[in-house]
Design a protein around this motif. Sequence first.
Motif, PDB file in Angstrom:
ATOM      1  N   ASP A 165      -8.467  -5.870  -2.002  1.00 33.80           N
ATOM      2  CA  ASP A 165      -9.456  -6.916  -1.701  1.00 33.80           C
ATOM      3  C   ASP A 165      -8.764  -8.012  -0.914  1.00 33.80           C
ATOM      4  N   ASP A 166      -9.163  -8.176   0.342  1.00 28.50           N
ATOM      5  CA  ASP A 166      -8.548  -9.196   1.186  1.00 28.50           C
ATOM      6  C   ASP A 166      -8.749 -10.597   0.641  1.00 28.50           C
ATOM      7  N   ASP A 167      -9.812 -10.798  -0.106  1.00 24.82           N
ATOM      8  CA  ASP A 167     -10.115 -12.142  -0.609  1.00 24.82           C
ATOM      9  C   ASP A 167      -9.119 -12.591  -1.680  1.00 24.82           C
ATOM     10  N   ILE A 168      -8.578 -11.648  -2.452  1.00 23.84           N
ATOM     11  CA  ILE A 168      -7.625 -12.040  -3.504  1.00 23.84           C
ATOM     12  C   ILE A 168      -6.181 -11.803  -3.066  1.00 23.84           C
ATOM     13  N   GLY A 169      -6.004 -11.144  -1.932  1.00 20.98           N
ATOM     14  CA  GLY A 169      -4.669 -10.969  -1.376  1.00 20.98           C
ATOM     15  C   GLY A 169      -3.980  -9.680  -1.824  1.00 20.98           C
ATOM     16  N   SER A 170      -2.926  -9.340  -1.104  1.00 22.10           N
ATOM     17  CA  SER A 170      -2.227  -8.072  -1.343  1.00 22.10           C
ATOM     18  C   SER A 170      -1.511  -8.041  -2.693  1.00 22.10           C
ATOM     19  N   LYS A 187      -6.522   5.680  -5.164  1.00 20.75           N
ATOM     20  CA  LYS A 187      -7.771   4.917  -5.052  1.00 20.75           C
ATOM     21  C   LYS A 187      -7.486   3.496  -4.565  1.00 20.75           C
ATOM     22  N   ILE A 188      -6.563   3.415  -3.628  1.00 19.26           N
ATOM     23  CA  ILE A 188      -6.151   2.105  -3.125  1.00 19.26           C
ATOM     24  C   ILE A 188      -7.334   1.344  -2.551  1.00 19.26           C
ATOM     25  N   ALA A 189      -8.199   2.033  -1.803  1.00 20.92           N
ATOM     26  CA  ALA A 189      -9.343   1.362  -1.167  1.00 20.92           C
ATOM     27  C   ALA A 189     -10.262   0.713  -2.197  1.00 20.92           C
ATOM     28  N   ASP A 190     -10.330   1.279  -3.401  1.00 27.12           N
ATOM     29  CA  ASP A 190     -11.216   0.724  -4.430  1.00 27.12           C
ATOM     30  C   ASP A 190     -10.666  -0.561  -5.032  1.00 27.12           C
ATOM     31  N   ARG A 208       0.839  -1.206   0.000  1.00 25.31           N
ATOM     32  CA  ARG A 208       0.000   0.000   0.000  1.00 25.31           C
ATOM     33  C   ARG A 208       0.877   1.261   0.000  1.00 25.31           C
ATOM     34  N   TRP A 209       2.009   1.205   0.717  1.00 26.60           N
ATOM     35  CA  TRP A 209       2.963   2.321   0.716  1.00 26.60           C
ATOM     36  C   TRP A 209       3.475   2.571  -0.694  1.00 26.60           C
ATOM     37  N   ILE A 210       3.802   1.521  -1.422  1.00 28.71           N
ATOM     38  CA  ILE A 210       4.281   1.646  -2.796  1.00 28.71           C
ATOM     39  C   ILE A 210       3.222   2.288  -3.678  1.00 28.71           C
ATOM     40  N   CYS A 211       1.997   1.767  -3.612  1.00 27.46           N
ATOM     41  CA  CYS A 211       0.922   2.283  -4.466  1.00 27.46           C
ATOM     42  C   CYS A 211       0.597   3.738  -4.142  1.00 27.46           C
ATOM     43  N   ALA A 212       0.587   4.067  -2.851  1.00 25.57           N
ATOM     44  CA  ALA A 212       0.284   5.441  -2.446  1.00 25.57           C
ATOM     45  C   ALA A 212       1.351   6.412  -2.952  1.00 25.57           C
ATOM     46  N   LEU A 220      -3.378  -5.410  -9.738  1.00 20.77           N
ATOM     47  CA  LEU A 220      -4.545  -4.820 -10.408  1.00 20.77           C
ATOM     48  C   LEU A 220      -4.540  -3.294 -10.300  1.00 20.77           C
ATOM     49  N   TYR A 221      -4.063  -2.771  -9.170  1.00 17.07           N
ATOM     50  CA  TYR A 221      -3.975  -1.317  -9.010  1.00 17.07           C
ATOM     51  C   TYR A 221      -3.008  -0.735 -10.039  1.00 17.07           C
ATOM     52  N   MET A 222      -1.876  -1.428 -10.206  1.00 18.06           N
ATOM     53  CA  MET A 222      -0.891  -0.971 -11.196  1.00 18.06           C
ATOM     54  C   MET A 222      -1.451  -1.089 -12.613  1.00 18.06           C
ATOM     55  N   GLN A 223      -2.085  -2.208 -12.899  1.00 18.89           N
ATOM     56  CA  GLN A 223      -2.542  -2.482 -14.269  1.00 18.89           C
ATOM     57  C   GLN A 223      -3.782  -1.680 -14.647  1.00 18.89           C
ATOM     58  N   ASP A 224      -4.815  -1.776 -13.827  1.00 21.85           N
ATOM     59  CA  ASP A 224      -6.126  -1.216 -14.209  1.00 21.85           C
ATOM     60  C   ASP A 224      -6.286   0.248 -13.838  1.00 21.85           C
TER      61      ASP A 224
END
Length: 474
Positions: A245-250, A239-242, A224-228, A256-260
């Motif tokens: 997903d705990d179900d798919i893991g960090s 938009k890290i919170a969006d 999360r530090w990296i993405c922020a 997905l944050y990087m890609q999408d």
Amino acid sequence: MMNLPLNLSTVAMDLDSLIEILNRKLVVSQIRCLNATEILLLQGIWQYKTYIEIAQQEDYSTNYISNVVAPGLCRRLSDLIGKRVTKRNCRAILENYIATEIEPHLSWQKEEIDPSIPHTPRLISPIFPQEEPAKEHKSPPYPNGSLPIDSPYYIRLDEIEPQVCEQITQPGALVRIKAPQEMGKTSLLLRILHYAKEQKYHTVHLNLQQTDRGTLNDFNLFLRWICANISRQLKIESKIADYWDDDIGSSVSCLLYMQDYILDRIKAPLVLAFDEVNRIFEHPQVAQDFLPLLRSWFEEAKKVRIWQNLRTIVVHSTEVYVPLKLNQSPFNVGLPVHLSSFSLEQIQELARRYELNWTDGTEAKQLRALVGGHPALVQVALYNLHQDELTLTQLLKTAATTTGIYAHHLQRHWANLQAEPKLARAFQEIVSTEKPVELEPNSSHKLYSMGLIKLDENKATLSCELYRQYFQKS
């Protein structure tokens, strides 16, 4: 009432009057006035004191006076006067400056003189005419950390820089830069990122030394530090919170944050630099998850077109000693870059930039024999020689002492070794012999990272003679 004639010798030797003149001229030239520590230094120079004597007078450290206060003072005086000012020539240049530049333009106000009171002529109100600003004269800054893009004291790595710059134009590229501390990794990285910006690429520089221990101990927080930080440096809303997903893991959430979000939003290539990656090696639980994630981003570029816009640079100061499977490690793919010590030719060229008259290469050989071409140590030596503070003979004689120019550097290494007795014993074994020594991997990695040793396969030798001279006495 009477006019006071200007007694030039009085002004030249009256330090209070001189300081008043200098401060007025500095204000006119829009340069900061002298502060209390600089005035203390100037007083010491006027009395022909050494830096050690000046420091002891007010309980300052000698290193602070000689490497922080003195360079700043000499640099501003050089900018004001238009000539290079050093401790050695400071008094003569200032006296000449007063005589040739200031004295012809001084006017004196009249003041009442009581003949019964001993009186020293005092400068009342110097009036400075409008004049062309002095020709700009830049003194070199004290070498400390990475070198700015426009620094004339950066030695271009002709075989490396073009190769790396060409590499980051390739889709999905990965570059790995490895070298011990203070070998110029970040200076090189700054130039690669500058080149990327010139290509209209986006750039992000993440220094893992800026992460706190709590973040490095938690893989989820670390991602999360990296993405922020990527979002912040790209100046786009986080938009890290969006995407988390705990179900798919960090790992997948970060991917997905990087890609999408990141790559899809910016469209143009992104050069993402991870600096001081060796910091994460000290946290193996996080490293064992993060390093395979970096490798997976590299592999994604072969399958998903949008990942080709990511060009990753990994900078570290030691071999990775975190156990990883070959197909999970980012350290056996991409372009490897190893930084080495300065050659004789590079030292000679740098000496020329410091305005030293080293013509036949003898001095460069002597310096390289002492510091092994270590870039940071070479820079410090040439800076001090440029300042006319000591001769090369004096430098070579005092280099390994507690009053030499490398005192702070050597004491820092000594303190780090004292904090790890096992590491200190391993290093002392190398100091005591000129033959290569085989060490256990963890010790050799740490000593190499610190720049204290060179490694040839599993065998270690001292990186320079300076360390032998100092640590044999310790």
